[in-house]
Design an enzyme around this catalytic site. Structure first.
Site, short mmCIF file in Angstrom:
data_model
loop_
_atom_site.label_atom_id
_atom_site.label_comp_id
_atom_site.label_asym_id
_atom_site.label_seq_id
_atom_site.Cartn_x
_atom_site.Cartn_y
_atom_site.Cartn_z
N ARG A 1 75.83 8.19 -4.29
CA ARG A 1 74.56 7.76 -3.65
C ARG A 1 74.72 6.39 -3.60
O ARG A 1 74.45 5.78 -2.27
CB ARG A 1 73.28 7.89 -4.34
CG ARG A 1 71.89 7.56 -3.80
CD ARG A 1 71.58 6.29 -4.06
NE ARG A 1 71.63 5.66 -5.26
CZ ARG A 1 71.44 4.52 -5.73
NH1 ARG A 1 71.57 3.58 -4.80
NH2 ARG A 1 71.59 3.94 -6.94
N ASP A 2 75.13 5.39 -4.22
CA ASP A 2 75.00 4.13 -4.26
C ASP A 2 76.03 3.55 -3.19
O ASP A 2 75.83 2.68 -2.31
CB ASP A 2 75.35 3.20 -5.58
CG ASP A 2 74.45 1.94 -5.39
OD1 ASP A 2 74.40 1.29 -4.37
OD2 ASP A 2 74.24 1.31 -6.55
N ASN B 1 79.45 -1.02 -6.06
CA ASN B 1 79.29 -0.79 -7.66
C ASN B 1 80.82 -1.13 -8.22
O ASN B 1 81.70 -1.04 -7.63
CB ASN B 1 78.98 0.46 -8.01
CG ASN B 1 77.38 0.69 -8.14
OD1 ASN B 1 77.00 1.75 -7.39
ND2 ASN B 1 76.86 0.02 -8.73
N CYS C 1 73.92 -2.18 -1.38
CA CYS C 1 72.22 -1.80 -1.17
C CYS C 1 71.88 -2.36 0.20
O CYS C 1 72.14 -3.42 0.33
CB CYS C 1 71.49 -2.52 -2.38
SG CYS C 1 69.61 -2.28 -2.07
#
Ligand code: HMG
Ligand code: MG
Length: 307
Positions: A15-16, A249, A240
């Site tokens: 997801r990130d 990440n 983000c």
């Protein structure tokens, strides 16, 4: 001297990564990635986000990803939800774990979810209550714990107070997040001095972005505080959309390589995660930044050597 943490927990966060790629990745490629991560031994996978498709179009097909996924028993598949509407969408997909996402700085909170911190905690209180009543577990993220892209420094007392308020809602852990990858080990120590005086290690996870190349060093510093849960994205995908300059990440492979070297068991197969990362590269259209994956890629492309 490092006291041993024997077992490490590594939630995997496609997801990130995928939410911030310029290319919207096809649903089938997302499904293949999630299934490959489960096959590699991942037991916590954040599949997508039930957020507004207007704000984050990359996550618009999260319901289709869940519908197409062959779920493996023993694996926790989760999704971000920003409000009750998101929770309803998650429940419709049979999701049994969701994550809410608050922030420790007001400007970021407004830009990310269009709510003040207090408003968002009221929303998340409702989400947590409804989720728990439906048998759905709730994780919480707390963004900008090490610095805000708009406001700069964030006081650790505020981070500690908000962590307590999120835990009071019954969330099973708070992912203390370095949204813009600004933390360094000295700051990790000063933040964890305060948080660990108040919370148990199993109530906390750390979520580092690797913007300045300090994420692994930060994990090493956090291990001294008996923290054992560290988020990561395959290949270092990520960022983000509401944090200018935020890059991926911490890469799963880089984290696994270090934890394995320290004798910390995770149950995740680094070769299989690397294969999954390399397989998604054509869909995102660029090489992933993980140092470990880069080493594997260049070895695969290297010329044969003389005997
Ligand atoms: P808003 O515009 O203020 O909200 O958005 P609204 O409630 O007025 O709704 C506007 C429209 O969105 C309406 O539709 C709603 O129905 C719809 P319209 O009437 O215009 O057709 N809507 C939704 N649609 C689908 N799913 C929903 C939903 N909710 C409302 N759940 C909102 C507020 C929170 C919805 C929006 O700002 C949003 O979705 N924000 C998400 C932002 C985001 O996903 N950011 C990235 C994830 S956070 C992150 O990456 C940080 C993290 O990794 C940790 C770290 O690194 O720090 C977790
Ligand atoms: Mg993040």
């Amino acid at each position: 001297m490092l006291k041993p943490v024997e077992k490490g927990y590594v939630p995997l966060l496609p997801r990130d990564g995928l939410q911030n790629e310029a290319t919207v990745v096809a649903t089938a490629a997302k499904i293949a990635l999630v299934e490959a991560l489960a096959d590699a031994g991942g037991t916590r996978i954040e599949v997508g986000a039930f957020v507004s498709p207007k704000w984050v179009p990359q996550m618009a097909d999260t319901a289709e990803v869940f519908a197409g996924l062959t779920r493996k028993s023993g694996v926790r598949y989760s999704a971000l939800v920003p409000n009750l509407k998101g929770l309803e969408r998650a429940r419709d997909c049979g999701v049994t774990e969701v994550a809410v996402f608050a922030a420790a700085s007001e400007t970021f909170s407004k830009k990310n979810i269009n709510q003040t911190i207090d408003e968002s905690l009221a929303t998340y209180g409702d989400v947590a209550r409804e989720a728990h009543a439906a048998g759905i577990n709730v994780r919480a993220y707390l963004s900008t714990c090490f610095g805000c892209p708009f406001e700069g420094d964030v006081p650790v007392e505020r981070v500690s107070g908000l962590t307590a308020r999120l835990l009071d809602m019954g969330v099973f852990e708070v992912a203390v997040s370095d949204t813009i990858g600004i933390a360094h080990p000295g700051q990790v120590r000063s933040v964890l001095d305060v948080l660990r005086a108040r919370f148990r290690p199993d109530q906390l996870a750390l979520h580092f972005h690797d913007t300045r190349g300090t994420a692994l060093a930060n994990v090493l510093a956090a291990l001294e505080y008996q923290i054992h849960t560290f988020d990561s994205s395959p290949g270092g995908l990520g960022g983000c959309p509401y944090a200018p300059g935020a890059t991926g990440n911490l890469a799963t492979e880089d984290l696994l390589y270090m934890l394995d070297g320290l004798g910390i068991e995770t149950g995740i197969d680094i070769a299989k995660v690397t294969a999954a990362s390399l397989a998604i590269e054509p869909a995102i259209g660029h090489a992933l930044p993980s140092r470990y994956v880069t080493a594997v890629r260049s070895r695969a492309g290297s010329r044969p050597t003389r005997a």
